[in-house]
Design a protein around this motif. Structure first.
Motif, short mmCIF file in Angstrom:
data_model
loop_
_atom_site.label_atom_id
_atom_site.label_comp_id
_atom_site.label_asym_id
_atom_site.label_seq_id
_atom_site.Cartn_x
_atom_site.Cartn_y
_atom_site.Cartn_z
N VAL A 180 -11.05 -1.65 3.26
CA VAL A 180 -10.30 -2.87 3.61
C VAL A 180 -9.96 -3.67 2.35
CG1 VAL A 180 -10.51 -5.11 4.77
CG2 VAL A 180 -11.17 -3.02 5.97
N GLU A 181 -10.95 -3.81 1.45
CA GLU A 181 -10.72 -4.57 0.22
C GLU A 181 -9.67 -3.88 -0.65
OE1 GLU A 181 -10.78 -5.60 -3.83
OE2 GLU A 181 -11.73 -3.74 -3.19
N HIS A 182 -9.81 -2.59 -0.82
CA HIS A 182 -8.85 -1.84 -1.65
C HIS A 182 -7.44 -1.92 -1.06
CE1 HIS A 182 -7.30 1.31 -4.31
NE2 HIS A 182 -6.62 1.68 -3.25
N ASN A 183 -7.33 -1.73 0.25
CA ASN A 183 -6.00 -1.72 0.86
C ASN A 183 -5.35 -3.10 0.85
OD1 ASN A 183 -6.16 1.01 1.17
ND2 ASN A 183 -6.69 0.94 3.34
N SER A 184 -6.15 -4.16 0.80
CA SER A 184 -5.55 -5.49 0.64
C SER A 184 -4.97 -5.62 -0.77
CB SER A 184 -6.56 -6.60 0.93
OG SER A 184 -7.53 -6.68 -0.08
N ARG A 185 -5.62 -4.98 -1.75
CA ARG A 185 -5.08 -4.95 -3.11
C ARG A 185 -3.80 -4.10 -3.15
NH1 ARG A 185 -9.54 -2.68 -6.32
NH2 ARG A 185 -8.02 -2.70 -7.99
N TYR A 186 -3.75 -3.03 -2.37
CA TYR A 186 -2.53 -2.22 -2.27
C TYR A 186 -1.40 -3.07 -1.68
CZ TYR A 186 0.79 1.21 -0.50
OH TYR A 186 1.94 1.91 -0.22
N ASP A 187 -1.71 -3.79 -0.60
CA ASP A 187 -0.68 -4.61 0.06
C ASP A 187 -0.11 -5.68 -0.87
OD1 ASP A 187 -0.99 -3.13 2.38
OD2 ASP A 187 -2.37 -4.58 3.31
N SER A 188 -0.94 -6.16 -1.82
CA SER A 188 -0.46 -7.18 -2.75
C SER A 188 0.12 -6.58 -4.03
CB SER A 188 -1.58 -8.17 -3.08
OG SER A 188 -2.61 -7.52 -3.81
N GLY A 189 0.20 -5.24 -4.10
CA GLY A 189 0.82 -4.58 -5.24
C GLY A 189 -0.08 -4.38 -6.44
N GLU A 190 -1.37 -4.63 -6.31
CA GLU A 190 -2.30 -4.48 -7.44
C GLU A 190 -2.66 -3.03 -7.73
OE1 GLU A 190 -5.69 -7.23 -7.37
OE2 GLU A 190 -4.63 -8.26 -5.74
N VAL A 191 -2.62 -2.18 -6.72
CA VAL A 191 -2.90 -0.76 -6.88
C VAL A 191 -1.78 0.03 -6.20
CG1 VAL A 191 -5.42 -1.00 -7.09
CG2 VAL A 191 -4.40 -0.69 -4.84
N THR A 192 -1.67 1.31 -6.54
CA THR A 192 -0.53 2.09 -6.06
C THR A 192 -0.86 3.10 -4.97
OG1 THR A 192 -0.85 3.70 -7.83
CG2 THR A 192 0.66 1.86 -8.28
N TRP A 193 -2.08 3.12 -4.48
CA TRP A 193 -2.47 4.08 -3.45
C TRP A 193 -3.40 3.42 -2.44
CZ3 TRP A 193 -7.74 5.31 -3.46
CH2 TRP A 193 -8.44 4.93 -4.60
N LYS A 194 -3.40 3.97 -1.24
CA LYS A 194 -4.24 3.44 -0.16
C LYS A 194 -5.47 4.32 0.04
CE LYS A 194 -2.28 1.26 3.36
NZ LYS A 194 -1.53 1.03 4.60
N MET A 195 -6.51 3.73 0.58
CA MET A 195 -7.73 4.45 0.93
C MET A 195 -7.80 4.54 2.45
SD MET A 195 -10.59 2.74 -1.58
CE MET A 195 -11.88 3.92 -1.25
N ALA A 196 -8.64 5.47 2.95
CA ALA A 196 -8.84 5.60 4.39
C ALA A 196 -10.25 6.10 4.66
CB ALA A 196 -7.82 6.57 4.97
N ILE A 197 -10.69 5.89 5.87
CA ILE A 197 -11.97 6.42 6.34
C ILE A 197 -11.79 7.92 6.57
CG2 ILE A 197 -13.53 6.40 8.33
CD1 ILE A 197 -13.85 3.96 6.49
N ASN A 198 -12.83 8.70 6.22
CA ASN A 198 -12.80 10.13 6.48
C ASN A 198 -14.20 10.63 6.84
OD1 ASN A 198 -14.23 10.58 4.08
ND2 ASN A 198 -12.36 10.90 2.90
N HIS A 199 -14.37 11.93 6.90
CA HIS A 199 -15.64 12.52 7.31
C HIS A 199 -16.78 12.27 6.32
CE1 HIS A 199 -13.85 15.42 4.59
NE2 HIS A 199 -15.03 16.00 4.47
N LEU A 200 -16.47 11.78 5.15
CA LEU A 200 -17.50 11.49 4.14
C LEU A 200 -17.94 10.03 4.15
CD1 LEU A 200 -15.80 13.38 1.16
CD2 LEU A 200 -17.51 14.26 2.78
N SER A 201 -17.38 9.23 5.02
CA SER A 201 -17.61 7.79 5.00
C SER A 201 -19.02 7.36 5.35
CB SER A 201 -16.61 7.08 5.92
OG SER A 201 -15.30 7.28 5.44
N ASP A 202 -19.83 8.26 5.89
CA ASP A 202 -21.22 7.89 6.17
C ASP A 202 -22.20 8.74 5.35
OD1 ASP A 202 -20.87 10.28 7.57
OD2 ASP A 202 -22.05 9.64 9.29
#
Length: 79
Positions: free
Chosen positions: A40-62
């Motif tokens: 969530v924190e990283h993707n908010s940085r993506y939305d504001s143009g600070e980073v160029t890629w999005k993150m997502a939850i996957n099978h490794l998230s736990d």
């Protein structure tokens, strides 16, 4: 307040075919919550143009950091 609802945690486990005993379930949910907060924190940085890629939850998230490192090829020193 938690970022993760009971329904969301149940859906995550079902999607990735995971099941845990009660004590491990709490630990894994905590890891998942931390991963989700990071996404969530990283993707908010993506939305504001600070980073160029999005993150997502996957099978490794736990996974623990040790499990993730081992899965990605890191050799851990013998205990």
């Amino acid at each position: 307040m938690s970022l993760v609802t009971d329904d969301e945690w149940t859906e995550y486990k079902a999607k990735f075919n995971k099941s845990y005993e009660a004590e491990e379930d709490l630990m894994r949910r905590g890891l998942y919550e931390k991963a989700k907060a990071k996404v969530v924190e990283h993707n908010s940085r993506y939305d504001s143009g600070e980073v160029t890629w999005k993150m997502a939850i996957n099978h490794l998230s736990d996974d623990t950091p040790e499990e993730f490192a081992k899965r990605c090829g890191k050799r851990l020193p013998p205990k």
